[in-house]
Scaffold this motif. Structure first.
Motif, PDB file in Angstrom:
ATOM      1  N   CYS A  72       4.804   6.339   7.963  1.00  0.00           N
ATOM      2  CA  CYS A  72       5.276   4.963   8.075  1.00  0.00           C
ATOM      3  C   CYS A  72       4.773   4.202   6.863  1.00  0.00           C
ATOM      4  O   CYS A  72       3.562   4.091   6.652  1.00  0.00           O
ATOM      5  CB  CYS A  72       4.759   4.306   9.359  1.00  0.00           C
ATOM      6  SG  CYS A  72       5.192   2.554   9.506  1.00  0.00           S
ATOM      7  N   LEU A  73       5.696   3.694   6.056  1.00  0.00           N
ATOM      8  CA  LEU A  73       5.355   2.895   4.888  1.00  0.00           C
ATOM      9  C   LEU A  73       5.599   1.433   5.218  1.00  0.00           C
ATOM     10  O   LEU A  73       6.718   1.035   5.531  1.00  0.00           O
ATOM     11  CB  LEU A  73       6.193   3.305   3.681  1.00  0.00           C
ATOM     12  CG  LEU A  73       5.994   2.463   2.410  1.00  0.00           C
ATOM     13  CD1 LEU A  73       4.583   2.643   1.852  1.00  0.00           C
ATOM     14  CD2 LEU A  73       7.032   2.812   1.350  1.00  0.00           C
ATOM     15  N   GLY A  74       4.545   0.616   5.194  1.00  0.00           N
ATOM     16  CA  GLY A  74       4.688  -0.817   5.407  1.00  0.00           C
ATOM     17  C   GLY A  74       5.079  -1.506   4.117  1.00  0.00           C
ATOM     18  O   GLY A  74       4.526  -1.196   3.054  1.00  0.00           O
ATOM     19  N   LEU A  75       6.030  -2.430   4.192  1.00  0.00           N
ATOM     20  CA  LEU A  75       6.469  -3.198   3.029  1.00  0.00           C
ATOM     21  C   LEU A  75       6.211  -4.665   3.316  1.00  0.00           C
ATOM     22  O   LEU A  75       6.814  -5.242   4.227  1.00  0.00           O
ATOM     23  CB  LEU A  75       7.957  -2.949   2.754  1.00  0.00           C
ATOM     24  CG  LEU A  75       8.571  -3.648   1.536  1.00  0.00           C
ATOM     25  CD1 LEU A  75       7.897  -3.181   0.249  1.00  0.00           C
ATOM     26  CD2 LEU A  75      10.074  -3.391   1.468  1.00  0.00           C
TER      27      LEU A  75
ATOM     28  N   ILE B 290       0.140  -0.077  12.228  1.00  0.00           N
ATOM     29  CA  ILE B 290       1.194   0.935  12.358  1.00  0.00           C
ATOM     30  C   ILE B 290       1.398   1.796  11.116  1.00  0.00           C
ATOM     31  O   ILE B 290       1.894   2.921  11.222  1.00  0.00           O
ATOM     32  CB  ILE B 290       2.540   0.260  12.744  1.00  0.00           C
ATOM     33  CG1 ILE B 290       3.532   1.303  13.246  1.00  0.00           C
ATOM     34  CG2 ILE B 290       3.109  -0.550  11.586  1.00  0.00           C
ATOM     35  CD1 ILE B 290       4.806   0.710  13.824  1.00  0.00           C
ATOM     36  N   SER B 291       1.000   1.335   9.937  1.00  0.00           N
ATOM     37  CA  SER B 291       1.396   2.005   8.689  1.00  0.00           C
ATOM     38  C   SER B 291       0.383   3.019   8.187  1.00  0.00           C
ATOM     39  O   SER B 291      -0.825   2.834   8.320  1.00  0.00           O
ATOM     40  CB  SER B 291       1.644   0.964   7.592  1.00  0.00           C
ATOM     41  OG  SER B 291       2.681   0.092   7.961  1.00  0.00           O
ATOM     42  N   ASP B 292       0.900   4.074   7.564  1.00  0.00           N
ATOM     43  CA  ASP B 292       0.061   5.056   6.875  1.00  0.00           C
ATOM     44  C   ASP B 292      -0.237   4.592   5.450  1.00  0.00           C
ATOM     45  O   ASP B 292      -1.339   4.784   4.944  1.00  0.00           O
ATOM     46  CB  ASP B 292       0.764   6.419   6.819  1.00  0.00           C
ATOM     47  CG  ASP B 292       1.056   6.954   8.209  1.00  0.00           C
ATOM     48  OD1 ASP B 292       0.102   7.132   8.985  1.00  0.00           O
ATOM     49  OD2 ASP B 292       2.243   7.184   8.522  1.00  0.00           O
ATOM     50  N   ARG B 293       0.783   4.022   4.802  1.00  0.00           N
ATOM     51  CA  ARG B 293       0.622   3.437   3.471  1.00  0.00           C
ATOM     52  C   ARG B 293       1.262   2.051   3.467  1.00  0.00           C
ATOM     53  O   ARG B 293       2.091   1.738   4.317  1.00  0.00           O
ATOM     54  CB  ARG B 293       1.284   4.301   2.397  1.00  0.00           C
ATOM     55  CG  ARG B 293       0.597   5.627   2.129  1.00  0.00           C
ATOM     56  CD  ARG B 293       1.203   6.317   0.909  1.00  0.00           C
ATOM     57  NE  ARG B 293       2.622   6.589   1.078  1.00  0.00           N
ATOM     58  CZ  ARG B 293       3.548   6.401   0.144  1.00  0.00           C
ATOM     59  NH1 ARG B 293       3.220   5.920  -1.048  1.00  0.00           N
ATOM     60  NH2 ARG B 293       4.816   6.685   0.385  1.00  0.00           N
ATOM     61  N   VAL B 294       0.872   1.243   2.470  1.00  0.00           N
ATOM     62  CA  VAL B 294       1.404  -0.118   2.359  1.00  0.00           C
ATOM     63  C   VAL B 294       1.872  -0.351   0.922  1.00  0.00           C
ATOM     64  O   VAL B 294       1.170  -0.008  -0.037  1.00  0.00           O
ATOM     65  CB  VAL B 294       0.350  -1.177   2.730  1.00  0.00           C
ATOM     66  CG1 VAL B 294       0.940  -2.586   2.608  1.00  0.00           C
ATOM     67  CG2 VAL B 294      -0.175  -0.950   4.141  1.00  0.00           C
TER      68      VAL B 294
END
Length: 338
Positions: free
Chosen positions: A43-46, A229-233
């Motif tokens: 999950c990539l957060g933007l 929730i994110s693995d990366r941002v």
């Protein structure tokens, strides 16, 4: 993890026209030279301020908006999904076949659900279009999807207005899951909901991600949601990505002044701990005529002449932590977040 999606130098410009013959005078640079990689199952957060281009980027990836330049590579079903194909070149027929593998959940379920359609038809429409199920099989599949998002079979014969906001968003999620996609864009899916309902929806999304091995692009301006929730941002500012890192790395040691300012705005629950709040001065620059050099320099307290003249590149600062800033060494030395 293998690559599922790769974006290379993506641009989405909107022409500004005037005059009798509607001559193009300039462009709104909504997405300006963005490159990203999403790995299968992550999950990539933007994140970023309103108007920075987050939603436009998401829509361009799905080809709901037309890219002005660049490429979007998505893994094909050939060779075990290892081959990447540029979907910006796909024909309408080929794109239709891809749609079932890429879905989106919009911000407001009140407007994204057809008020005249029963829930069974709303969720089952994708199954019909892609010839995935018909008749009793389709009804059973819809019931299964409703059950997976915490609703039941009786809800199939109701209309959207008969549900609460949280229930409507669960229906929108069930619709996105109907075609068994690999990739889902979540465009601020919790921002229109009450705080208690937000937590339920977030936990549901995490459970579904693990159950179906989904890949998310989670678009939001709420940093605490991203942390959960994110693995990366990835942090976006005025059409460009300015920082990308693993979630813990970003929250513990951000290297871009804009990210530092965003993190400083997060409320801390301990009244005995006081953190320095960084208030950004000035307005976000005009995307029609962005500043020369670093786009953040008119609001940055660390900016110098180099920042005003030379645009920083998104470079690896170590450990997969990418940042576009000439002053990243100063930030690393002087600022400690969390």
């Amino acid at each position: 993890m293998s690559k599922l999606l790769e974006i290379r130098n993506l641009k989405t410009y909107y022409p500004i026209r005037s005059g009798v013959i509607q001559t193009t005078k300039n462009y709104v640079r909504a997405v300006d030279d963005v490159s990203l990689i999403l790995k299968k199952g992550e999950c990539l957060g933007l994140v970023g301020e309103s108007g920075c281009g987050k939603t436009t980027l998401g829509k361009t990836i799905l080809r709901l908006e037309k890219a002005s330049a660049g490429a979007v590579y998505f893994s094909s079903e050939e060779n075990g999904g290892k081959k990447l194909q540029d979907i910006t070149t796909f024909s309408e027929n080929k794109l239709k076949q891809l749609r079932k593998r890429m879905q989106i959940v919009f911000q407001d379920p009140t407007t994204s659900l057809n008020p005249r359609m029963l829930i069974k038809n709303t969720i089952g429409e994708g199954l019909t279009i892609h010839n995935l199920a018909r008749g009793k099989e389709k009804i059973d599949r819809v019931a299964e999807l409703l059950n997976s998002v915490g609703l039941n079979r009786d809800h199939m014969i109701r209309y959207p207005h008969e549900f609460s906001g949280g229930q409507r968003q669960r229906i929108a999620i069930a619709r996105a899951l109907s075609t068994r996609p690999d990739f889902i864009i979540l465009d601020e899916p919790t921002s229109a909901l009450d705080v208690s309902v937000q937590a339920q929806i977030l936990n549901l999304l995490i459970d579904l991600k693990n159950e179906y091995n989904l890949t998310y692009l989670f678009i939001t301006h709420h940093l605490l949601v991203v942390e959960h929730i994110s693995d990366r941002v990835a942090v976006m500012y005025l059409g460009k990505i300015v920082e990308i890192a693993k979630t813990k790395t970003l929250f513990d040691g951000a290297l871009h002044p804009y990210t530092i300012a965003l993190l400083s705005a997060i409320p801390y629950p301990d009244p005995d701990i006081r953190r320095k709040r960084i208030i950004l001065t000035g307005d976000v620059p005009n995307p029609v005529d962005p500043p020369k050099g670093c786009r953040f320099h008119p609001r940055c307290w660390l900016a110098d002449e180099r920042c005003r003249m030379e645009e920083p590149l998104l470079e690896d600062a170590g450990g997969g932590h990418f940042v576009a800033c000439h002053k990243k060494e100063d930030v690393a030395t002087e600022y400690h977040t969390y």
